[in-house]
Enzyme design. Structure first.
Site, short mmCIF file in Angstrom:
data_model
loop_
_atom_site.label_atom_id
_atom_site.label_comp_id
_atom_site.label_asym_id
_atom_site.label_seq_id
_atom_site.Cartn_x
_atom_site.Cartn_y
_atom_site.Cartn_z
CB SER A 68 4.29 1.70 4.24
OG SER A 68 5.13 0.75 3.75
CG LEU A 101 -2.00 -1.37 1.24
CD1 LEU A 101 -2.80 -1.30 2.47
CD2 LEU A 101 -2.86 -1.12 -0.14
CB ALA A 110 3.08 7.18 2.73
CG ASP A 141 4.45 2.75 -4.73
OD1 ASP A 141 3.93 2.29 -5.85
OD2 ASP A 141 4.91 1.96 -3.74
O1 PMV Z 1 4.12 -2.84 -3.03
P1 PMV Z 1 4.61 -1.43 -3.13
O2 PMV Z 1 3.67 -0.49 -2.66
O3 PMV Z 1 6.00 -0.95 -2.98
O4 PMV Z 1 4.51 -0.89 -4.94
C1 PMV Z 1 5.46 -1.37 -5.76
C2 PMV Z 1 5.12 -1.06 -7.04
C3 PMV Z 1 5.97 -1.65 -8.30
O5 PMV Z 1 5.48 -1.34 -9.65
C4 PMV Z 1 6.25 -3.14 -8.21
C5 PMV Z 1 7.47 -1.31 -8.37
C6 PMV Z 1 7.87 0.18 -8.66
O6 PMV Z 1 8.72 0.82 -8.18
O7 PMV Z 1 6.81 1.05 -9.21
#
Ligand code: PMV
Length: 312
Positions: A88, A86, A91, A132
């Site tokens: 974190s 999500l 954020a 993100d």
């Molecule tokens: O799991 P999270 O919230 O860190 O999301 C990662 C998203 C990815 O596409 C897998 C990696 C990125 O840097 O975009």
């Protein structure tokens, strides 16, 4: 003694995770779960009241370095479990950058924070897109490399990839998040997909296909076509499973939610973390997620991005 507070939201990925690392399209929505922090001048480096060298917190040390700050007290509070998919860490990076900049009297609007927060993320993980961080900094909804209405919010280039990030006004839709309870580190999962894609042209085709599904899905989202969007989300989950980033717990929750949803998929890096379902029957989806061992959350979107000041 100077002091400042800031907060930033987590996010979920509607479509396009992993493929976005290679400049493919993605859509992410910020959620009403935030990371908050307060920073104050201090005679030593303190994290939540305890002396710390931040060696286990590279995102934080990167933000402090970028601002030339060594001794500071950082107090954090989060509604976002770390490793839950999500966002974190994005954020955290956005909120800390905004708080430190505000304390130092530097500009701390979204355009001032995005570069510093993404650098902190990239520096800590060694790989990754600004999706993100952009969702957390801007709030609301963001699209990456999709057709924009108007100018992009910002463009970021790194290692031969280019990401044009634009605002996406998502219509009101109900999404339920199901957390598997399994913490998964983003960096190693992204690295695993990169290796697979680099040695296997079939994996590269899957990444391209995620890009096509996401472009269609971004259009369905704008037109409020839940049936089409849901189908594309489920298709995306299958493609991500082929890339090896799903797992039995995620598949169990996605399958269970499918009966009461337009579509469901893992969100974020995968390997554990969370899934999301697009539904008109949130209570039913929550019940089935619980029955299948997950922790459900009904999340609201359309929330503000990073902001200075205290938030509840
Ligand atoms: O799991 P999270 O919230 O860190 O999301 C990662 C998203 C990815 O596409 C897998 C990696 C990125 O840097 O975009």
């Amino acid at each position: 003694m100077r002091s400042a507070s800031a907060s930033a939201p987590g996010k979920f990925v509607v479509l396009g995770e992993h493929a976005v690392v290679y400049g493919k399209p993605a859509v992410a929505l910020a959620i009403d779960r935030r990371f908050r922090c307060t920073v104050s001048e201090s005679s030593r480096l303190l994290l939540n009241g305890v002396p710390d060298d931040l060696s286990l917190h590279p995102h934080m040390s990167n933000i402090l370095k970028a601002n030339g700050v060594g001794k500071i007290s950082i107090v954090t509070e989060s509604d976002l479990p770390s490793g839950s998919g999500l966002g974190s860490s994005a954020a955290l990076s956005a909120a800390l950058s905004c708080a430190v900049r505000t304390m130092l009297g530097k500009p701390a609007d979204e355009k001032d924070v995005i570069g510093e927060a993404y650098d902190a993320e990239f520096g800590a993980q060694g790989i990754g897109s600004p999706m993100d961080t952009s969702a957390s900094v801007h709030g609301g909804g963001i699209g990456v490399n999709i057709p924009c209405d108007g100018e992009p919010l910002w463009t970021i280039e790194r290692n031969g990839n280019r990401w044009d990030v634009c605002d996406v006004h998502a219509p009101e839709m109900t999404f339920v998040v199901g957390y598997t309870g399994i913490k998964a580190l983003t960096g190693p999962l992204v690295e695993r997909v990169r290796r697979y894609k680099d040695r296997n042209s079939f994996a590269k085709d899957i990444v391209d296909e995620i890009g096509s599904v996401t472009l269609e899905g971004a259009d369905a989202l704008r037109r409020n076509d839940r049936v089409k969007l849901g189908k594309l989300m489920t298709a995306d989950h299958k493609l991500l499973s082929i890339l090896g980033v799903s797992g039995p717990e995620l598949n169990r929750l996605v399958d269970a939610a499918a009966e009461y949803s337009y579509g469901a998929k893992l969100t974020g890096a995968g390997g554990g973390g969370s899934m999301i379902a697009l539904t008109d029957r949130p209570e039913k989806v929550c019940e089935t997620i619980r029955l299948h061992g997950g922790t459900p959350m009904i999340v609201n979107t359309g929330v503000p991005g990073v902001k200075a000041g205290k938030t509840s």
